[in-house]
Design a protein around this motif. Sequence first.
Motif, PDB file in Angstrom:
ATOM      1  N   LYS A 194      46.942  48.251  30.154  1.00  0.00           N
ATOM      2  CA  LYS A 194      46.893  47.558  31.657  1.00  0.00           C
ATOM      3  C   LYS A 194      45.706  47.406  32.118  1.00  0.00           C
ATOM      4  O   LYS A 194      45.905  46.773  33.345  1.00  0.00           O
ATOM      5  N   ASN A 195      44.610  47.674  31.723  1.00  0.00           N
ATOM      6  CA  ASN A 195      43.292  47.649  32.077  1.00  0.00           C
ATOM      7  C   ASN A 195      42.651  46.235  31.902  1.00  0.00           C
ATOM      8  O   ASN A 195      42.448  45.904  30.730  1.00  0.00           O
ATOM      9  N   GLU A 196      42.415  45.307  32.918  1.00  0.00           N
ATOM     10  CA  GLU A 196      41.987  43.960  32.685  1.00  0.00           C
ATOM     11  C   GLU A 196      40.808  43.973  32.652  1.00  0.00           C
ATOM     12  O   GLU A 196      40.101  42.976  32.280  1.00  0.00           O
ATOM     13  N   ALA A 197      39.798  45.007  32.801  1.00  0.00           N
ATOM     14  CA  ALA A 197      38.337  45.073  32.469  1.00  0.00           C
ATOM     15  C   ALA A 197      38.088  45.243  30.735  1.00  0.00           C
ATOM     16  O   ALA A 197      37.220  44.731  30.500  1.00  0.00           O
ATOM     17  N   LEU A 198      39.403  45.091  30.166  1.00  0.00           N
ATOM     18  CA  LEU A 198      39.192  45.127  28.520  1.00  0.00           C
ATOM     19  C   LEU A 198      39.705  43.699  28.323  1.00  0.00           C
ATOM     20  O   LEU A 198      40.762  43.354  28.914  1.00  0.00           O
ATOM     21  N   PRO A 199      39.234  43.282  27.185  1.00  0.00           N
ATOM     22  CA  PRO A 199      39.465  41.832  26.905  1.00  0.00           C
ATOM     23  C   PRO A 199      40.930  41.711  26.272  1.00  0.00           C
ATOM     24  O   PRO A 199      41.338  42.993  25.795  1.00  0.00           O
ATOM     25  N   LEU A 200      41.622  40.905  26.564  1.00  0.00           N
ATOM     26  CA  LEU A 200      43.162  40.728  25.880  1.00  0.00           C
ATOM     27  C   LEU A 200      43.341  41.087  24.575  1.00  0.00           C
ATOM     28  O   LEU A 200      44.271  41.713  24.138  1.00  0.00           O
ATOM     29  N   ILE A 201      42.543  40.550  23.772  1.00  0.00           N
ATOM     30  CA  ILE A 201      42.731  40.880  22.249  1.00  0.00           C
ATOM     31  C   ILE A 201      42.604  42.421  21.953  1.00  0.00           C
ATOM     32  O   ILE A 201      43.368  42.911  21.065  1.00  0.00           O
ATOM     33  N   LYS A 202      41.771  43.005  22.634  1.00  0.00           N
ATOM     34  CA  LYS A 202      41.668  44.358  22.334  1.00  0.00           C
ATOM     35  C   LYS A 202      42.929  45.163  23.147  1.00  0.00           C
ATOM     36  O   LYS A 202      43.409  46.183  22.275  1.00  0.00           O
ATOM     37  N   ARG A 203      43.233  44.732  24.084  1.00  0.00           N
ATOM     38  CA  ARG A 203      44.490  45.369  24.876  1.00  0.00           C
ATOM     39  C   ARG A 203      45.782  45.180  23.789  1.00  0.00           C
ATOM     40  O   ARG A 203      46.778  45.911  23.620  1.00  0.00           O
ATOM     41  N   LYS A 204      45.793  43.990  23.196  1.00  0.00           N
ATOM     42  CA  LYS A 204      47.026  43.711  22.518  1.00  0.00           C
ATOM     43  C   LYS A 204      46.845  44.585  21.186  1.00  0.00           C
ATOM     44  O   LYS A 204      48.223  44.948  20.476  1.00  0.00           O
TER      45      LYS A 204
END
Length: 211
Positions: A194-204
């Motif tokens: 949920k942390n938008e400071a992380l890139p989307l690809i890593k969150r996925k």
Amino acid sequence: MKITSTNIAKLATIIWNGKEVTTGIYKTPTKKPIYLGKEAVKGDVVSDRKVHGGVFKACYLFSENHYKYWKALYPSLDWNYGMLGENLTVKNLDETKICIGNIYKVGGALIQITQPREPCFKFGVKFGTQLVLKQFINYGLPGTYVRVLEEGFVTNGDTFKLIEQAKNSLTTAQLFNLLYAKEKDEALLKLAIKNEALPLIKRKKLEAFIK
């Protein structure tokens, strides 16, 4: 936190599996201010844009406090700041307290903590052994990449002022350990994705571990 050393690299060539590979890991101190740009440090070499540089890895910070540990492990190496591949050597940078998403003012720049450094084979080549990768992971204090929200110059002696504390976040150390843990803490996974400071690809990628 205070900048101890600003470091940049020239393009270097190493041999890996019998082939020539370029790298920007051989950073050395510069006495001049350096300019933190949105996707890289001006004048610094980023040889592989797939894993270094870019919005979420614009600049890499490593703690001066950890140098004693690494020097003791590898006393025969030629030590100087920038040895861990960092652009900024920072006194009292503590990964167990700095949270993903924190925003700091330092010098003329505004930066946001994004993600820990994940070591690759080039790090091993620099230290003379690929065993250092496991040592780095086990040590658990990897420094941090930052996003540059406002570009500007930084120099030795500049201090970090916390502008915004991230809410519902996890520390850089927690995220680093989460990335390598065989059994991943689901509560931390939920905070990370949920942390938008992380890139989307890593969150996925992290989201895939939620049961």
